[in-house]
Design a protein around this motif. Sequence first.
Motif, PDB file in Angstrom:
ATOM      1  N   THR A  48       0.739  -1.209   0.076  1.00 51.16           N
ATOM      2  CA  THR A  48      -0.194   0.170  -0.196  1.00 51.16           C
ATOM      3  C   THR A  48       0.810   1.402  -0.083  1.00 51.16           C
ATOM      4  O   THR A  48       1.734   1.235   0.724  1.00 51.16           O
ATOM      5  CB  THR A  48      -1.143  -0.096   1.129  1.00 51.16           C
ATOM      6  N   THR A  49       0.601   2.227  -0.859  1.00 52.11           N
ATOM      7  CA  THR A  49       1.229   3.625  -0.877  1.00 52.11           C
ATOM      8  C   THR A  49       0.081   4.712  -0.461  1.00 52.11           C
ATOM      9  O   THR A  49      -1.080   4.335  -1.029  1.00 52.11           O
ATOM     10  CB  THR A  49       2.134   3.646  -2.145  1.00 52.11           C
ATOM     11  N   TYR A  50       0.327   5.552   0.201  1.00 47.59           N
ATOM     12  CA  TYR A  50      -0.432   6.500   0.640  1.00 47.59           C
ATOM     13  C   TYR A  50       0.052   7.985   0.114  1.00 47.59           C
ATOM     14  O   TYR A  50       1.220   8.203   0.044  1.00 47.59           O
ATOM     15  CB  TYR A  50      -0.497   6.695   2.218  1.00 47.59           C
ATOM     16  N   CYS A  51      -0.975   8.912  -0.198  1.00 45.24           N
ATOM     17  CA  CYS A  51      -0.810  10.072  -0.799  1.00 45.24           C
ATOM     18  C   CYS A  51      -1.565  11.225  -0.062  1.00 45.24           C
ATOM     19  O   CYS A  51      -2.706  11.166  -0.068  1.00 45.24           O
ATOM     20  CB  CYS A  51      -1.246   9.871  -2.309  1.00 45.24           C
ATOM     21  N   ASN A  52      -0.896  12.301   0.221  1.00 47.22           N
ATOM     22  CA  ASN A  52      -1.261  13.264   0.970  1.00 47.22           C
ATOM     23  C   ASN A  52      -1.286  14.704   0.451  1.00 47.22           C
ATOM     24  O   ASN A  52       0.109  14.948   0.065  1.00 47.22           O
ATOM     25  CB  ASN A  52      -1.054  13.427   2.668  1.00 47.22           C
ATOM     26  N   SER A  53      -2.249  15.270   0.222  1.00 48.91           N
ATOM     27  CA  SER A  53      -2.019  16.629  -0.603  1.00 48.91           C
ATOM     28  C   SER A  53      -2.429  17.661   0.587  1.00 48.91           C
ATOM     29  O   SER A  53      -3.141  17.626   1.501  1.00 48.91           O
ATOM     30  CB  SER A  53      -3.011  16.782  -1.475  1.00 48.91           C
ATOM     31  N   SER A  54      -1.348  18.860   0.319  1.00 51.32           N
ATOM     32  CA  SER A  54      -1.500  19.918   1.229  1.00 51.32           C
ATOM     33  C   SER A  54      -2.854  20.837   0.991  1.00 51.32           C
ATOM     34  O   SER A  54      -3.434  21.753   1.650  1.00 51.32           O
ATOM     35  CB  SER A  54      -0.373  20.948   1.060  1.00 51.32           C
ATOM     36  N   LYS A  73     -10.969  14.507  -0.084  1.00 53.06           N
ATOM     37  CA  LYS A  73     -10.287  14.999  -1.299  1.00 53.06           C
ATOM     38  C   LYS A  73      -9.179  15.434  -1.091  1.00 53.06           C
ATOM     39  O   LYS A  73      -8.510  16.227  -1.807  1.00 53.06           O
ATOM     40  CB  LYS A  73     -11.294  15.604  -2.115  1.00 53.06           C
ATOM     41  N   LYS A  74      -8.241  15.100   0.001  1.00 54.17           N
ATOM     42  CA  LYS A  74      -6.796  15.354   0.233  1.00 54.17           C
ATOM     43  C   LYS A  74      -5.919  14.260   0.333  1.00 54.17           C
ATOM     44  O   LYS A  74      -4.723  14.623   0.373  1.00 54.17           O
ATOM     45  CB  LYS A  74      -6.741  16.332   1.562  1.00 54.17           C
ATOM     46  N   ASN A  75      -6.472  13.190   0.165  1.00 51.10           N
ATOM     47  CA  ASN A  75      -5.576  11.917   0.302  1.00 51.10           C
ATOM     48  C   ASN A  75      -5.993  10.857  -0.557  1.00 51.10           C
ATOM     49  O   ASN A  75      -7.347  10.792  -0.940  1.00 51.10           O
ATOM     50  CB  ASN A  75      -5.441  11.535   1.852  1.00 51.10           C
ATOM     51  N   SER A  76      -5.168   9.861  -0.945  1.00 55.71           N
ATOM     52  CA  SER A  76      -5.647   8.877  -1.599  1.00 55.71           C
ATOM     53  C   SER A  76      -4.741   7.837  -1.390  1.00 55.71           C
ATOM     54  O   SER A  76      -3.543   7.704  -0.555  1.00 55.71           O
ATOM     55  CB  SER A  76      -5.414   9.077  -3.204  1.00 55.71           C
TER      56      SER A  76
END
Lengths: 111, 113
Positions: free
Chosen positions: A20-26, A69-72
């Motif tokens: 699993t990889t996690y993505c986080n936007s500012s 809608k800030k992470n995936s």
Amino acid sequence: GQQVMQIPQYQHVQEGEDFTTYCNSSTTLSNIQWYKQRPGGHPVFLIQLVKSGEVKKQKRLTFQFGEAKKNSSLHITATQTTDVGTYFCAGRAGGGNKLTFGTGTQLKVEL
Amino acid sequence: DAGVIQSPRHEVTEMGQEVTLRCKPISGHDYLFWYRQTMMRGLELLIYFNNNVPIDDSGMPEDRFSAKMPNASFSTLKIQPSEPRDSAVYFCASSLVSNTEAFFGQGTRLTVV
């Protein structure tokens, strides 16, 4: 400016294990895309998510877009050697078409 | 379609020289992006065009970098003068319309010595 971070930076797994990889936007994203880059290659589009809480599947790959809608996240079930590469999320904020890539997660799969 | 075509694939140049990277987007695509990839900074968006017009060049590192798109089928990224820290893989990508997938070229690996 907008920043998109991914964790982990590297992941070593045995074939058959999950990943699993996690993505986080500012900032809040209008949509998010995922790309895969093989060693020595170029990024190749995998999928796009648009709706809050959206979940999409492609065979062993499951993609999820967070409620805010800030992470995936991208989850791979039972990894195979063909899954080797770097996985990037990429997001657009606001109404523009500026596509900002995450820092990437490099996946290595061992037999 | 042959996809996004970049040239050259590899470029080695001496510090101070001018370097021009070229890109032919997929026919009919309205958007063109230039990215730079390094180990330290990852994939950075340098500039993007919509219908040949530069929309956002906030990622262009400094005045030594310039990009043009004289027509719908051709774009250039120029570095003058080049410096060793410009060494990277430069990717061009295009997309059909806004908010769709980006198709990447094979990239140009630039080495400045």
